[in-house]
Scaffold this active site. Structure first.
Site, PDB file in Angstrom:
ATOM      1  N   ASP A 176       0.844  -1.195   0.000  1.00 28.11           N
ATOM      2  CA  ASP A 176       0.000   0.000   0.000  1.00 28.11           C
ATOM      3  C   ASP A 176       0.879   1.245   0.000  1.00 28.11           C
ATOM      4  O   ASP A 176       2.089   1.180   0.253  1.00 28.11           O
ATOM      5  CB  ASP A 176      -0.898  -0.025   1.239  1.00 28.11           C
ATOM      6  CG  ASP A 176      -2.029   0.997   1.165  1.00 28.11           C
ATOM      7  OD1 ASP A 176      -2.350   1.462   0.054  1.00 28.11           O
ATOM      8  OD2 ASP A 176      -2.607   1.308   2.228  1.00 28.11           O
ATOM      9  N   GLU A 236       2.968   4.913  -4.042  1.00 26.45           N
ATOM     10  CA  GLU A 236       3.095   5.808  -5.201  1.00 26.45           C
ATOM     11  C   GLU A 236       4.474   6.505  -5.291  1.00 26.45           C
ATOM     12  O   GLU A 236       4.886   6.784  -6.429  1.00 26.45           O
ATOM     13  CB  GLU A 236       1.978   6.863  -5.175  1.00 26.45           C
ATOM     14  CG  GLU A 236       0.607   6.308  -5.424  1.00 26.45           C
ATOM     15  CD  GLU A 236       0.057   5.526  -4.219  1.00 26.45           C
ATOM     16  OE1 GLU A 236      -0.700   4.562  -4.436  1.00 26.45           O
ATOM     17  OE2 GLU A 236       0.408   5.870  -3.077  1.00 26.45           O
TER      18      GLU A 236
END
Length: 918
Positions: free
Chosen positions: A504, A507
């Protein structure tokens, strides 16, 4: 001038007065023509100013709006700057688009500043061609308006094989950053190319399909921009049916109405017209006759793709090089297979991962985790995998679990395994740097090896994620980081026997914009051209000037998730000696080799439920077939009706997981009421029944690069009615999923392509001429149709895949118009490494023709039992009088319209020939 040919009046016979009259008339004509010309350009809005070096005469600016390629994509738009670039300026709709509009829409408008017909930004020369290549040099002729133009660009076109070629533009004098992802291709020297390539001294480069003349790639290299921080190339496309270009909350078909699609990983909430978690600079185009082609740009920098009605695409990136792979598949499936042959085939999933997964952020304790799991098991919900979100960690620290609230987590996981179930744990890419020295190995060991991403001054870059204080990021581009990462997993797995990994926030997301102290105020953080919304690139992530092993974050940002997934895959493979199962939020091209994806923090509403279908379809095109969304939504409270229909739909996601946020109601099936529970159980029963068919599709994806879930146009590329269907989808070539996706109605109106279709449950036949069909569904129901002409392998379901794999198989035969059908089954142990590569599998081929069913064992390399139960045949004209199985009379029933053949005493590992007679 040759007087003999061009003299109409004998000059010597003219009198002086006659000559004066002629001069006067000529002057009037010239003046009149000039005034008329000026009036024409005034009326038509043409600028009659000089266009600078290499500039344009006014007639070179008479270009239809749809053909205008933007020469001033950076804002604000200035007429003086436009003309300085040697371009044409005519005020147009892009001047009315404000920065605030760009936060809500992707519409850019017709460019006011555009390249003229004779623009010569680059001159081309030194064209050299041999059997495998075309090379040329481009020399800069006029400033692009962006700093540090590359003065000489090297063009190299490589003919790879019959259907693939590579077009690469690089700085001829110096090296620039290029992503080092593995690219798999081999030049075939003896080719029968399906394409032609033309390159002229005028700068026109075109790739066309030989058979039809369709334009695959057509660009004017004279209009190329290749500067240090801005590269721009435009190409015509074969049609306006284009799919791909990253991850956005949109339908599958991209718009050519001057729309911008940004490719830059960011972790904000999914809303329309915004770049999301994944960067996939790949697109697929359908040609007018149903052929397809694809283009992949090997570039990891932030970029925009702009589509205009020509139809054409402009690709604008702020770094790297322009490195295009052009693929000429005869079909959409061919293109995806060619693309995955370049970036890598998807990983082979473990069988258990195809079961149903359960999770919630905010269990807060092992007791609540267990209570939620048990109430669903008690209600008969099939569950294969239990997950925990970050609340299971000790103070949100990677590689830990809460020693108080989750004290007996290892024993809980062991108990899951004893019951044939599995466990997935969450990890973020950042680790806390604020623990007591020598108490937290994930930080201490990386600090000793100096493996963290640095800030511009060389210190460890500090961000804020979930950790109580500050977070630092292991640099996965450093060759030493994967072994460090694997060591942490090894230690953790010795305590907690997890089966899968959830990556998770990769990015990477940062709760601060840049750092606590901001980011340097320079051209790296603030490039002249800013892709996407008018926010700094460091918004919700780290500074672009942060330093990685060999480059800066500006180049590396979109690769963080790819590198983390790769390192994690290798680590888990080595530790467990079984197939890794990884789900990642962020992604980059080729990441399907190592991980699947889920669509992030979607909202519990009807719009977001509908969005999950195009998300699945696009990621299958990107070579990431293990894809799904949080069933019933992640953010905000769901409702019973929404969750009922969503559980019915989610039962047919490749990755099927119910998961929601910490501040929302419990939305697991057992907590949501009888309708949600019934929808869940009924449709998961169908899913588990279909798993051998689904698993075979994943095998084909792993070996051949095919999609698992696919849009209808993949199977019906000559039917334009299938080109923009966002509310239905296919599993493989045969199973059509038709959900109810709107509030206050259970009526659907799906499209059935031409052919024979059967209701999966009843066998009811529908002969479609290519039409919509109104259907009324029960609240808990989803329609499943099967295309005529296929044999589906099925298995009697149980409440876990561990148990269902012990059960007997059924076969479903759906006959086409000619009473024929084909099918296959791939079967291995579902968890071991490289079973296909090592030949440890069984492959069964099915066919039906002339009232005869044949089952052929094509490969027998896996020692197991594969008992049969029954074979159902849909589409017979009437019930037969007799059935024989391998020459002996067989037991059967005809339950109109279904023929059921009993085969309990047979196995799929023996040859079968079944005939029926009337």
């Amino acid at each position: 001038m040759d007087k003999g040919n061009y003299t109409f009046i004998n000059e010597e016979s003219r009198s002086p007065s006659t000559k004066r009259k002629i001069i006067y008339i000529c002057a009037v004509v010239v003046i009149g023509f000039g005034v008329g010309t000026l009036l024409f350009y005034f009326i038509n809005g043409e600028s009659f100013r000089s266009h600078g070096k290499g500039g344009s005469k006014p007639d070179t600016c008479s270009i239809p709006d749809v053909e205008k390629f933007d020469c001033h994509p950076d804002r604000p738009i200035s007429e003086a700057e436009c003309l300085k670039r040697g371009c044409c300026y005519i005020p147009a709709s892009d001047l009315s688009v404000k920065d605030s509009d760009l936060t809500k829409s992707s519409f850019l408008g017709v460019p006011s500043c555009f390249f003229s017909r004779n623009h010569k930004g680059y001159e081309i020369d030194n064209i050299i061609k041999d059997a495998d290549h075309i090379e040329a040099t481009l020399s800069r002729n006029i400033s692009s308006g962006f700093p540090k133009d590359v003065q000489k660009v090297h063009l190299n076109i490589t003919f790879i094989d019959n259907v693939n070629l590579r077009i690469k533009l690089t700085d001829a004098d110096s090296n620039r950053f290029e992503p080092d992802i593995p690219l798999h291709y081999k030049i075939v020297h003896k080719r029968n190319e399906l394409y032609t390539v033309e390159l002229g001294l005028d700068g026109l480069l075109s790739v066309k399909r030989k058979a039809t003349g369709a334009i695959i790639f057509k660009t004017n290299l004279s209009q190329l921009v290749f500067s240090n921080q801005f590269l721009h190339l435009s190409s015509h496309t074969a049609s306006s049916y284009l799919y791909g270009l990253g991850e956005q909350k949109e339908g599958i078909l991209r718009s050519f109405n001057w729309m911008r699609y940004t490719i830059f990983n960011q972790g904000d909430l999914p809303v329309p017209h915004r770049n999301l978690y994944g960067s996939h600079p790949f697109y697929l185009v359908l040609e007018p006759n149903g052929n397809a082609n694809g283009v992949f740009l090997v570039n990891s920098n932030a970029m925009d793709a702009v589509l205009q009605p020509t139809p054409a695409i402009s690709l604008r990136t702020i770094g790297g090089v322009l490195d295009f792979f052009v693929m000429l598949g005869l079909s959409p499936s061919d293109v995806v297979e060619q693309y995955t042959s370049i970036v890598g085939r998807p990983f082979m999933v473990p069988y258990w991962s195809l079961g149903f997964h359960l999770c919630k952020y905010g269990y807060d304790s092992l007791d609540n985790t267990n209570e939620t799991l048990q109430r669903n098991l008690d209600k008969g919900v099939p569950i294969d995998v239990q997950w925990n979100d970050i609340d299971f960690m000790k103070r949100y620290l990677d590689f830990t679990y809460d020693p108080v609230n989750f004290a007996k987590l290892p024993e809980f996981v062991d108990d899951l395994h004893a019951r044939g179930m599995h466990y997935v744990a969450m990890f973020s890419p950042g680790v806390s740097n604020s623990e007591e020295p020598d108490t937290y190995p994930p930080y201490d060991e990386a600090a000793k090896l100096d493996l963290f991403v640095k800030n511009a001054t060389g210190s460890d870059f500090e961000a804020k994620v979930w950790n109580w204080n500050l977070t630092v990021f292991p640099d996965f581009s450093n060759p030493a980081t994967p072994s460090y990462w694997a060591k942490q997993f090894q230690k953790y797995h010795s305590e907690l026997k997890f089966d899968g990994i959830w990556l998770d926030m990769n990015e990477p997301l940062n709760f601060k914009n840049g750092s606590e102290h901001g980011c340097p105020d320079d051209e790296i953080e603030n490039p002249q051209y800013l892709p996407g919304r008018p926010y700094p690139l460091c918004t919700l992530t780290i500074c672009m000037t942060a330093k990685h092993h060999s480059t800066i974050h500006y180049n590396e940002h979109n690769l963080v998730a790819y590198r983390e997934a790769h390192a994690t895959f290798d680590a888990i493979k080595e530790i467990r000696q079984k197939r890794p199962f990884i789900i990642s939020r962020a992604s980059f091209a080729g990441q399907g080799v190592h991980s699947g994806h889920w669509s992030g923090d979607i909202t519990s509403d009807w719009e977001d439920m509908r969005y999950t279908i195009p998300s699945m379809l696009l990621f299958n095109m990107y070579g990431m077939p293990m894809i799904g969304s949080d069933i019933c939504g992640f953010r905000l409270n769901t409702t019973e009706d929404l969750c009922t229909k969503w559980q019915a739909l989610g039962a047919f996601y490749p990755f099927s997981r119910n998961h929601n946020d910490f501040d929302t109601i419990d939305q697991d099936p057992a907590a949501m009421g009888p309708n949600v529970l019934k929808a869940t159980k009924d449709n998961l029963y169908t899913r588990y029944y279909l798993l051998p068919y689904f698993y075979t599709l994943f095998h084909r994806s792993h070996v051949y690069g095919e999609t698992t879930v696919r849009p209808l146009f993949f199977e019906f590329p000559d039917d334009k009615n299938t080109y923009d269907l966002n509310e239905q989808f296919l599993w493989g070539p045969a199973v059509l999923i038709l959900p109810a996706l709107h509030n206050d109605t259970n009526e659907i109106n799906p499209y059935y392509p031409k052919g024979l279709w059967y209701d999966f449950y009843s066998g009811e036949k529908f002969i479609s001429i290519g039409e919509h069909r109104s259907l009324q569904l029960e609240l808990t129901e989803i329609k499943v149709a099967v295309r005529g002409g296929y044999v589906l392998p099925l298995q009697i379901p149980a409440n876990t895949t561990t148990e269902s794999r012990k059960n007997a198989f059924d076969l479903l035969v759906t006959l086409d118009e000619n009473q024929k059908a084909i099918g296959e089954l791939y079967w291995d142990d579902g968890d071991s490494l490289d079973t296909y590569e090592n030949g440890v599998y069984n492959e069964i081929i099915f066919s039906v023709k002339n009232d005869r069913f044949n089952s052929t064992v094509n490969k027998k390399g896996y020692d197991t039992t594969m008992n049969l139960n029954e074979i159902k045949v849909y589409g017979l004209f009437k019930g037969p009088d007799s059935v024989t199985i391998n020459g002996k009379s067989g037991s059967f029933e005809y339950r109109k319209p279904i023929l059921v053949i009993k085969v309990e005493n047979h196995t799929l590992l023996q040859e079968l020939e079944i005939t029926w007679k009337y």
